[in-house]
Scaffold this motif. Sequence first.
Motif, PDB file in Angstrom:
ATOM      1  N   ASN A  49       0.812  -1.209   0.000  1.00 10.54           N
ATOM      2  CA  ASN A  49       0.000   0.000   0.000  1.00 10.54           C
ATOM      3  C   ASN A  49       0.852   1.268   0.000  1.00 10.54           C
ATOM      4  O   ASN A  49       0.416   2.309  -0.486  1.00 10.54           O
ATOM      5  CB  ASN A  49      -0.929   0.017   1.204  1.00 10.54           C
ATOM      6  N   ILE A  50       2.055   1.200   0.570  1.00 14.72           N
ATOM      7  CA  ILE A  50       2.885   2.396   0.659  1.00 14.72           C
ATOM      8  C   ILE A  50       4.035   2.387  -0.337  1.00 14.72           C
ATOM      9  O   ILE A  50       4.755   3.364  -0.450  1.00 14.72           O
ATOM     10  CB  ILE A  50       3.447   2.568   2.084  1.00 14.72           C
ATOM     11  N   ARG A  51       4.207   1.310  -1.079  1.00 18.02           N
ATOM     12  CA  ARG A  51       5.321   1.220  -2.021  1.00 18.02           C
ATOM     13  C   ARG A  51       5.157   2.245  -3.154  1.00 18.02           C
ATOM     14  O   ARG A  51       4.127   2.319  -3.802  1.00 18.02           O
ATOM     15  CB  ARG A  51       5.397  -0.180  -2.605  1.00 18.02           C
ATOM     16  N   LYS A  53       4.991   5.535  -2.919  1.00 20.14           N
ATOM     17  CA  LYS A  53       4.292   6.776  -2.579  1.00 20.14           C
ATOM     18  C   LYS A  53       5.248   7.953  -2.501  1.00 20.14           C
ATOM     19  O   LYS A  53       4.900   9.068  -2.872  1.00 20.14           O
ATOM     20  CB  LYS A  53       3.544   6.638  -1.238  1.00 20.14           C
ATOM     21  N   GLU A  56       6.084   9.146  -6.013  1.00 21.00           N
ATOM     22  CA  GLU A  56       4.968   9.852  -6.637  1.00 21.00           C
ATOM     23  C   GLU A  56       4.858  11.286  -6.131  1.00 21.00           C
ATOM     24  O   GLU A  56       4.313  12.140  -6.807  1.00 21.00           O
ATOM     25  CB  GLU A  56       3.662   9.119  -6.346  1.00 21.00           C
ATOM     26  N   GLY A  57       5.375  11.555  -4.939  1.00 19.43           N
ATOM     27  CA  GLY A  57       5.226  12.872  -4.331  1.00 19.43           C
ATOM     28  C   GLY A  57       6.231  13.896  -4.810  1.00 19.43           C
ATOM     29  O   GLY A  57       6.035  15.095  -4.610  1.00 19.43           O
ATOM     30  N   LYS A  62      10.061  11.391  -9.914  1.00 20.49           N
ATOM     31  CA  LYS A  62       9.166  10.918 -10.974  1.00 20.49           C
ATOM     32  C   LYS A  62       9.890  10.910 -12.313  1.00 20.49           C
ATOM     33  O   LYS A  62       9.844   9.936 -13.055  1.00 20.49           O
ATOM     34  CB  LYS A  62       7.940  11.832 -11.082  1.00 20.49           C
TER      35      LYS A  62
END
Length: 98
Positions: A49-51, A53, A56-57, A62
């Motif tokens: 679920n946190i992989r 993140k 992406e921020g 990115k």
Amino acid sequence: MGMFNVREPHRFEHKYIYVDERKERLAKIEERAKRELGMLPQEGFNPENIRGKFVEGTTHLKRRKENGGPRISFPVAIVLIVLLVIFLLWILNGNSVF
């Protein structure tokens, strides 16, 4: 400068032939809605679920991820080539070029 781009082998990716992605997506949405309404118990900790993140921020990470990671710059490549040629001549002749 395709000479310094080291290609990584393709990772194994098993794709199922008979999979209904729409049906799976709807099942996930339905399960999430039931959890929010309290019909199902809360989900435990899952590292998936946190992989990704943090990547992406940030815009820098990115772009780096989209480009495939860091690349060697042109000036650094030229310096390395010159140093390798000097080293090769030094080994072959037994004395320095200078």
